[in-house]
Write a protein that holds these residues in place. Structure first.
Motif, short mmCIF file in Angstrom:
data_model
loop_
_atom_site.label_atom_id
_atom_site.label_comp_id
_atom_site.label_asym_id
_atom_site.label_seq_id
_atom_site.Cartn_x
_atom_site.Cartn_y
_atom_site.Cartn_z
N GLN B 6 26.19 49.87 61.53
CA GLN B 6 26.86 49.98 60.24
C GLN B 6 25.87 49.94 59.08
OE1 GLN B 6 30.42 47.13 61.85
NE2 GLN B 6 30.55 47.76 59.71
N SER B 7 26.31 50.44 57.94
CA SER B 7 25.50 50.43 56.74
C SER B 7 25.39 49.00 56.20
CB SER B 7 26.11 51.37 55.69
OG SER B 7 27.49 51.13 55.53
N LYS B 19 31.93 53.60 49.85
CA LYS B 19 32.10 54.21 51.17
C LYS B 19 31.07 53.57 52.08
CE LYS B 19 32.68 58.89 53.07
NZ LYS B 19 32.57 60.33 52.72
N SER B 21 29.61 53.03 56.23
CA SER B 21 29.52 53.91 57.38
C SER B 21 29.28 53.16 58.68
CB SER B 21 28.40 54.93 57.17
OG SER B 21 27.15 54.27 57.13
N CYS B 22 29.52 53.87 59.77
CA CYS B 22 29.37 53.35 61.12
C CYS B 22 28.87 54.49 62.00
CB CYS B 22 30.71 52.84 61.61
SG CYS B 22 30.80 52.46 63.37
N LYS B 23 27.61 54.43 62.44
CA LYS B 23 27.04 55.51 63.22
C LYS B 23 27.03 55.17 64.69
CE LYS B 23 22.99 58.48 63.73
NZ LYS B 23 23.80 59.71 63.75
N THR B 78 29.29 59.81 62.77
CA THR B 78 29.46 58.71 61.82
C THR B 78 30.91 58.64 61.33
OG1 THR B 78 27.15 58.89 61.10
CG2 THR B 78 28.67 57.73 59.63
N TYR B 80 33.59 56.54 58.60
CA TYR B 80 33.51 55.96 57.26
C TYR B 80 34.78 55.19 56.93
CZ TYR B 80 29.81 59.47 56.76
OH TYR B 80 28.69 60.24 56.93
N GLN B 82 36.44 53.93 53.17
CA GLN B 82 36.19 54.11 51.76
C GLN B 82 37.31 53.57 50.88
OE1 GLN B 82 36.17 58.55 51.52
NE2 GLN B 82 35.97 58.27 49.38
#
Lengths: 111, 126
Positions: B6-7, B19, B21-23, B78, B80, B82
């Protein structure tokens, strides 16, 4: 107010056994498999039990799960201080479009 | 090795957009549902919603419908989460999860979350 009901806390001495209950209804636990998650302090939750009673690779057999009707139980034997954590039950709810539901969590204290 | 990364943590003011993220890596990103879970400070896990990156089918828990938007970009594996206008009550840790749905025949299937991201802490304060 969580869809699934768990006791807020349980405690036991090292080496002892403890059980954590999870109560739901026919739309969730009654007709779906239950999973359990362990959240150690300051970390992300981790899968502990799935499909009511199966353990992922690496989870010791001190951890067990069972289900009967609209309730499920997590059992932990041979308690260790490292088992101190929050434990959450989870399942799917057929009446909800997004489906997922969790219990409110149970704090395990190993005295 | 399956991973959900995750970011990083965010600090925002009320009314701002965000927003996170999760890659996913180590598996076929388009073949598994990705969900989002909220954990407010000192509280339990709350199910927010889920997306199937293969076709972007998205579903929201009633409590979060209209409050957040879940999306995914399968070209970069990825997902997201938001917000268009953050509130102080959005302050929480957010986890992404991979959902597994094994089918056992005769209409019986399971749902559980086998991998979790490390979490993204969102703090909203003026």
């Amino acid at each position: 107010q969580s869809v699934l009901t768990q006791p807020p806390s349980v405690s036991a001495a090292p080496g002892q056994k403890v059980t954590i209950s999870c109560s739901g209804s026919s739309s969730n636990i009654g007709n779906n498999y239950v999973s359990w998650y362990q959240q150690l302090p300051g970390t992300a939750p981790k899968l502990l039990i799935y499909d009511n009673n199966k353990r992922p690779s690496g989870i010791p057999d001190r951890f067990s799960g069972s289900k009967s009707g609209t309730s499920a139980t997590l059992g932990i034997t041979g308690l260790q201080t490292g088992d101190e954590a929050d434990y959450y039950c989870g399942t799917w709810d057929s009446s909800l479009s997004a489906g997922g539901v969790f219990g409110g969590g149970t704090k395990l204290t190993v005295l | 090795e399956v991973q959900l990364v995750q970011s990083g943590a965010e600090v925002k003011k009320p009314g701002e957009s965000l927003k996170i993220s999760c890659k996913g890596s180590g598996y076929s990103f388009t073949s598994y549902w990705i969900g989002w879970v909220r954990q407010m400070p000192g509280k339990g896990l709350e199910w927010m919603g889920i997306i199937y990156p293969g076709d972007s089918d998205t579903r929201y828990s009633p409590s979060f419908q209209g409050q957040v938007t879940i999306s995914a970009d399968k070209s970069i594996s990825t997902a997201y989460l938001q917000w268009s206008s953050l509130k102080a009550s959005d302050t929480a840790m957010y986890y992404c999860v991979r959902k597994v749905t094994p089918y056992y025949g005769s209409g019986s299937y399971s749902n559980y979350f086998d991998y979790w991201g490390q979490g993204t802490l969102v703090t909203v304060s003026s």
